[in-house]
Design an enzyme around this catalytic site. Structure first.
Site, PDB file in Angstrom:
ATOM      1  N   ASP A   1       2.648  -4.968   4.352  1.00  0.00           N
ATOM      2  CA  ASP A   1       3.892  -5.180   5.270  1.00  0.00           C
ATOM      3  C   ASP A   1       4.934  -4.638   4.154  1.00  0.00           C
ATOM      4  O   ASP A   1       4.800  -3.796   3.222  1.00  0.00           O
ATOM      5  CB  ASP A   1       4.340  -6.328   5.777  1.00  0.00           C
ATOM      6  CG  ASP A   1       5.107  -6.084   7.273  1.00  0.00           C
ATOM      7  OD1 ASP A   1       6.285  -5.393   7.144  1.00  0.00           O
ATOM      8  OD2 ASP A   1       4.638  -6.899   8.410  1.00  0.00           O
TER       9      ASP A   1
ATOM     10  N   HIS B   1       4.956  -1.096   3.465  1.00  0.00           N
ATOM     11  CA  HIS B   1       5.930  -0.433   4.568  1.00  0.00           C
ATOM     12  C   HIS B   1       7.148  -0.175   3.786  1.00  0.00           C
ATOM     13  O   HIS B   1       8.019   0.133   4.753  1.00  0.00           O
ATOM     14  CB  HIS B   1       6.085  -1.459   5.737  1.00  0.00           C
ATOM     15  CG  HIS B   1       4.695  -1.723   6.776  1.00  0.00           C
ATOM     16  ND1 HIS B   1       4.882  -2.371   7.909  1.00  0.00           N
ATOM     17  CD2 HIS B   1       3.784  -1.139   6.409  1.00  0.00           C
ATOM     18  CE1 HIS B   1       3.504  -2.000   8.279  1.00  0.00           C
ATOM     19  NE2 HIS B   1       2.846  -1.537   7.486  1.00  0.00           N
TER      20      HIS B   1
END
Length: 389
Positions: free
Chosen positions: A215, A238
């Site tokens: 993430d 991310h």
């Protein structure tokens, strides 16, 4: 030369005497077993209780070996403001993710002041939970590996976090937190394993760290101010994200954030600001992204004000989050998609005073594209793709 030698000896004596003033509690003396199987939670909490009750500075020493810990709360306020966890070994979460999966946090520091965590490996053993989540079954939410809540004057140095169930490190409601030489590692497809998440905190610094996860490498939530991130390598992951903001109608804003000398490798995003597409009092302002290298990044520069996962809870609404005074300076490298710069701002509150300066992003060795919607600002120096502001 002799003078230098005496300086070294003096420094050695000084450091030793400073440490000598501190009282040390070893977790093994208090019953912890370095075998990775015996539950050592009680011994760690006992060491904390002694260190916290000490009027002198205290050291909690964790020797080499693997120490199994269930979820543990290290709570203050304490009688002194200098407690150091010196970790030579590895702290291991239970391999059965159900044991701590609904606890929220594995290791939580609450209402503490002047705590340092030096060295050590935290192994969250999250792979079983990721597999459960990725299979679509009903699973526990998962525990954050290390949390600091409502605490001040925190240092985390040389720590490794492996395979967290959920977030690796969370800083919530804190002031004056310094993280340096932190290494975060989890698989690129591990769900919700943000590296470092900061919210409702001021004066947080993240330096010289390497984050690989599934993430955001760093996620910056509402109420964050005076945040400094420097010399961080991110990927997989991310990217470094401000947001998501604007989930709540009444929400504290984000301001005075510097992200500099960062490298993104094969990440989903580079530097990102995202807000929900719905009404909110939130904002993001005075943000500087400087000296960033993008290597095969899907969205190198992105503002997304229509964030609405699964299209639930925000149909047909526009974001109330006001984004202003965001500078992108000396950002270069390669985009994995044709649109390397995307500013998708709120139609009700357009982004203002966005500045692009010396930006060079390419796609497949050719020019990339920029896309702007409701974004105003200026550009200076060489800017490729050509600015659409």
């Amino acid at each position: 030369m002799a003078n230098h030698k005496w300086q070294t000896i003096f420094l050695f004596i000084f450091i030793n005497s400073a440490m000598a003033k501190a009282v040390t509690y070893s977790v093994t003396t208090l019953g912890a077993k370095p075998d990775g199987k015996t539950d050592s939670t009680k011994a760690f909490l006992s060491a904390w209780a002694k260190a916290c009750a000490s009027v002198k500075p205290a050291v909690i020493y964790v020797p080499a070996g693997r120490f199994l810990l269930r979820n543990a709360l290290f709570s203050g306020p304490c009688k002194n403001s200098r407690i150091t966890f010196r970790i030579a070994g590895t702290l291991v979460a239970p391999s059965d993710y159900r044991v701590i999966g609904n606890a929220g946090n594995w290791l939580l520091f609450l209402h503490v002041n002047g705590v340092t965590i030096s060295g050590g490996i935290l192994d969250g053993q999250g792979t079983g939970l990721w597999a459960c989540k990725n299979s679509g079954k009903s699973c526990p939410t998962g525990a954050t590996t290390l949390s600091f809540s409502n605490s001040n004057n925190i240092v985390v140095s040389g720590l490794v976090s492996l395979n967290s169930q959920m977030f690796h490190i969370v800083v919530n409601g804190c002031n004056n937190v310094k993280m340096q030489g932190v290494k975060v590692s989890a698989s690129g497809n591990s769900p919700n394993t943000d590296g470092i998440h900061v919210q409702m905190s001021s004066g947080v610094t993240i330096l010289n760290s390497k984050i690989s996860t599934g993430d955001d490498c760093v996620s910056i939530g509402p109420g964050t101010s005076n945040l400094w991130i420097e010399n961080v390598a991110c990927g997989p992951g991310h990217g470094i994200s401000i947001g998501s903001l604007g989930k709540d109608l009444q929400e504290a804003g984000v301001q005075n954030v510097t992200v500099k000398t960062v490298t993104f490798t094969n990440t989903q995003n580079g530097v990102r600001i995202k807000s929900w597409g719905r009404a909110s009092t939130g904002f993001a302002r005075n943000i500087l992204f400087q000296h960033a290298v993008m290597i095969n990044v899907q969205n190198p520069i992105v503002i997304d004000q229509q964030y609405c996962p699964d299209k639930k809870g925000c149909p047909g609404q526009v974001s109330g989050v006001k984004i202003s005074d965001v500078t992108y300076q000396d950002i270069h490298g390669t985009s994995a998609t044709e649109v390397a710069v995307k500013f998708d701002c709120s139609s009700k509150y357009p982004c203002s005073r966005i500045r692009l300066e010396n930006v060079k992003l390419t796609y497949k060795n050719q020019g990339a594209l920029a896309s702007c919607s409701n974004a105003g600002g200026t550009s200076a120096g060489m800017v490729l793709p050509t600015s659409c502001l």
